[in-house]
Design a protein around this motif. Sequence first.
Motif, mmCIF file in Angstrom:
data_model
loop_
_atom_site.group_PDB
_atom_site.id
_atom_site.type_symbol
_atom_site.label_atom_id
_atom_site.label_comp_id
_atom_site.label_asym_id
_atom_site.label_seq_id
_atom_site.Cartn_x
_atom_site.Cartn_y
_atom_site.Cartn_z
ATOM 1 N N LYS B 5 28.998 -7.950 -15.552
ATOM 2 C CA LYS B 5 28.118 -6.719 -15.028
ATOM 3 C C LYS B 5 26.769 -7.030 -15.484
ATOM 4 C CE LYS B 5 31.128 -2.683 -14.843
ATOM 5 N NZ LYS B 5 31.133 -1.227 -15.504
ATOM 6 N N SER B 8 25.473 -9.753 -13.221
ATOM 7 C CA SER B 8 24.861 -9.452 -11.780
ATOM 8 C C SER B 8 23.864 -8.501 -11.660
ATOM 9 C CB SER B 8 26.125 -8.617 -11.253
ATOM 10 O OG SER B 8 26.492 -7.413 -11.883
ATOM 11 N N ALA B 9 23.536 -7.857 -12.469
ATOM 12 C CA ALA B 9 22.395 -6.976 -12.941
ATOM 13 C C ALA B 9 21.164 -7.800 -12.890
ATOM 14 C CB ALA B 9 22.226 -5.980 -14.238
ATOM 15 N N ALA B 12 20.754 -9.414 -9.752
ATOM 16 C CA ALA B 12 20.091 -8.518 -8.896
ATOM 17 C C ALA B 12 18.516 -8.364 -8.986
ATOM 18 C CB ALA B 12 20.682 -7.337 -8.740
ATOM 19 N N CYS B 13 18.282 -8.277 -10.187
ATOM 20 C CA CYS B 13 16.767 -7.865 -10.635
ATOM 21 C C CYS B 13 15.730 -9.199 -9.950
ATOM 22 C CB CYS B 13 16.515 -7.674 -12.088
ATOM 23 S SG CYS B 13 17.458 -6.166 -12.582
ATOM 24 N N SER B 16 15.423 -9.261 -6.452
ATOM 25 C CA SER B 16 14.443 -8.421 -5.910
ATOM 26 C C SER B 16 13.106 -8.995 -6.362
ATOM 27 C CB SER B 16 14.636 -6.912 -6.344
ATOM 28 O OG SER B 16 14.913 -6.968 -7.907
ATOM 29 N N LEU B 19 11.911 -11.629 -4.235
ATOM 30 C CA LEU B 19 11.639 -11.393 -2.820
ATOM 31 C C LEU B 19 10.087 -10.817 -2.859
ATOM 32 C CD1 LEU B 19 14.611 -9.086 -1.528
ATOM 33 C CD2 LEU B 19 13.375 -10.907 -0.203
ATOM 34 N N LEU B 20 9.855 -9.690 -3.749
ATOM 35 C CA LEU B 20 8.340 -9.308 -3.921
ATOM 36 C C LEU B 20 7.300 -10.512 -4.007
ATOM 37 C CD1 LEU B 20 8.913 -6.205 -5.824
ATOM 38 C CD2 LEU B 20 8.554 -6.256 -3.595
ATOM 39 N N GLU B 92 4.955 -10.819 21.505
ATOM 40 C CA GLU B 92 5.597 -10.306 20.331
ATOM 41 C C GLU B 92 5.159 -10.934 19.258
ATOM 42 O OE1 GLU B 92 9.908 -9.826 20.963
ATOM 43 O OE2 GLU B 92 9.300 -8.545 22.826
ATOM 44 N N ARG B 95 1.465 -10.185 18.109
ATOM 45 C CA ARG B 95 1.067 -8.710 17.834
ATOM 46 C C ARG B 95 0.799 -8.567 16.417
ATOM 47 N NH1 ARG B 95 0.986 -4.081 20.756
ATOM 48 N NH2 ARG B 95 1.907 -5.027 22.478
ATOM 49 N N ILE B 98 -2.273 -10.038 15.026
ATOM 50 C CA ILE B 98 -3.522 -9.525 15.310
ATOM 51 C C ILE B 98 -3.624 -8.012 14.362
ATOM 52 C CG2 ILE B 98 -4.533 -8.516 17.243
ATOM 53 C CD1 ILE B 98 -3.124 -10.239 18.895
ATOM 54 N N VAL B 99 -2.475 -7.326 14.378
ATOM 55 C CA VAL B 99 -2.590 -5.931 13.716
ATOM 56 C C VAL B 99 -2.857 -6.433 12.333
ATOM 57 C CG1 VAL B 99 -1.254 -4.021 12.977
ATOM 58 C CG2 VAL B 99 -0.587 -4.931 15.025
ATOM 59 N N ILE B 117 -0.837 -6.951 26.219
ATOM 60 C CA ILE B 117 -1.671 -7.448 24.898
ATOM 61 C C ILE B 117 -2.877 -7.572 25.314
ATOM 62 C CG2 ILE B 117 -1.152 -9.710 24.300
ATOM 63 C CD1 ILE B 117 -0.384 -8.802 21.648
ATOM 64 N N LYS B 346 -11.597 -11.645 16.003
ATOM 65 C CA LYS B 346 -11.582 -12.190 14.627
ATOM 66 C C LYS B 346 -10.757 -13.620 14.330
ATOM 67 C CE LYS B 346 -10.601 -7.132 12.948
ATOM 68 N NZ LYS B 346 -9.765 -6.277 12.824
#
Lengths: 284, 464
Positions: B5, B8-9, B12-13, B16, B19-20, B92, B95, B98-99, B117, B346
């Motif tokens: 456990k 896996s925790a 998992a952390c 994440s 990812l960030l 697509e 876009r 550009i945004v 566009i 821009k």
Amino acid sequence: MAACLIPGLIMFILFKLYPAMQVFYKSFFLWTGIGDKPKFIGLKNFVDMFHDDVFLLALRNTGFLIVVVPVFTLLIALVNASILTRTKLKEKGIYRTLFFFPSILSFVVIAILWSFIYHPTIGFLNSGMELLGLGEYAMAWLGDSRTVLWALAVTLIWQAAGYYMVIYMAGIDSISPDLYEAAGIDGATPFKQFIHITIPMLWEIIRITIIFSINGVLTISFVIVTIMTAGGPDRHSEVVMTYLYQQAFTNSNFGYAMAIGVFVFVFSVILSLISNKLTERGVS
Amino acid sequence: MKWHKILSAVSACALSVSLLAGCGNSSSSDSGSTDAAGTNDGGSKKVANGELNIAVFQGGYGREYWDQISDEFMKDHPGTKINITASPKIAELVRPKIVAGNPPDLMYIAGGDNLPILDGLIKDKALTDLSDIFNTDEGSGALKDKMLPGVLESRSMAPYGDGKIYLAPFNFGVLGLWYNKTLFDQKSIQTPKTWDELFAMNATAKDNGRALFTYQGLYPGYLDEVIIPSIYDLGGQKALDQFFDYDPEFWKSDVFKQVWGNIQKFANEDNGLMKGTVALNHTQAQTSFMQGKAMFIPNGTWFEDEMKDAPREEGFQFGFLGIPSFNSGSSVKAMSQIEQIVIPAKAKNPELAAEFLKYIYTDKSIKLNAEKSKAVMAVKDAADLAKPFISETTYNVYKAVDNGMELVNGTFKTVAKGSRYSPKDEVYKTISSLMNKQMTLDQYSDKMYKMYSEVSKELKDSAE
């Protein structure tokens, strides 16, 4: 362990919750969706919506599909499921696979397939009618404002009926055969058994499938309409989702499109609540 | 069990966090590199060093031209690096960039799905003024003199009506009515020069087992190829301006009645419009035409290539008619459509983008474009430069333009920001109801009058 939820939660927040909040937020702005600074205009987008003839027409068309498609889809699915489970058909397995088949086809394939079935000159439907001597009634089904919505509805029903049929079949299989046996001994016809045993016992499943079906129409109609009619003739098959897309991406009117999105969201939530309320019954 | 456990925790952390971290990293390194390129620009004046990001439409013409011209450019401008993003759905892809305020340095946008566009960028005033590029004379004459006459002045290139060029012309197509050349040659049918002659051919069409006309029913927008030259034919530039600038009075004019009356005539006359046309998409309608179900259909120079795999009647050959005129005295017309290249306001490296744009107009590039894309650029004599590479049919269409076929072009004025109207859709989509005889010409004109009044009011309000 709670920590295991964190990645999923982050992704959910990032890719579902945050964009959804943005839809609500951006619906109060005048924004092209490209490079400019969004300008706050309050509820103007929502007010405009109800002065927009095209939107109102699209809403009416969507309403038509939302009523017609689930009713027929679920009715057909229920009857088919009942026939396939309650009778001793040898080809049961084949029918189940055949009816379920449309559900595994991509919507695009279905739309292209049906646009050829409805093809005014070489189409299966018109040729078939001519063969049966009904040639004078043959028409350009997708090109006539009187028939186009029905034609699309048939496609949507065909697409979804098999899927709900399988759900109902699973439901019917879990009804105790004793009930049917007892009813049979008492002399109830299969039709009576269907009305008084099958439908009441499946009621909770039916309630859920009504909501599924309504939401299915909202989303699938976008693909079907885009490919089969492009909203034509003269917007008579425009639905809210295609209109939303047009405003967002071809008319660069993003804020307005988001307002339509919010409206569709509220609309479908209310519709689900109504449907839930109407079909509510005491615990049987 | 417990260890499992915890493991896996932790993982998992870790996942994440990575990812960030991944998100943060990539964006910061991006801006870093572009900053570096920016400072480099300032340093050397002559050949702007650095990186150039271009986004190009990859449609029927392919991307080979862009790959090769970029290689050539990098060879001629050492120290530069061009990154190409190519896609049929290029809008697509660009876009989100550009945004995020990080657009490509140069974009070639074409294809119906992508063009909106550009409208958006025009509405936002988010394009770079390219006038200097065309006006500056670097010894061999100003670039603007090389372009086809009238193109740079048109609204497609100078959208705000102040004469400033914000969009640069690229490939151009000629659009009008097409017919089966073999049929006309064999039965010695004369091509019609006026609308009266064309409608008089209905009997001939019937004898040959076909309707007089069909069009891309689901997309009535194709009818602009008939309508725009016809408006010009009857009312000249004045009527065309009324039409494109939302003068509601246009819908009460004689020009309107005649041009739209003509369109309606196809639906009203027996054998005029191919059965079921309104329900057909573009491929279905064009296939029917090639199979000999209809005598004429509107389309552009890409027609032959677009339908190269489609079934056809025996001996079918593409013939281009253009758009007949109303009076026997005036010339046959056709619509022109010109693709566009833009430099976003821009853009990180506008100097190099401008340099690259000029490079696109060199003879070397025009020839390369013809060879690789089989396309003709909107510059003088481009058709002859391209002759060895394009089909005879296509060449003849372009040649017809040189031999007196008059080209008409125009674009709707951009509507006010936030307007729910897309006038092109309103004008053309409603024609389906005319064709289905569910609307009279008067009802149509009333509807358009109302729409034009509102659109022009919105424009006036937004200008204040």
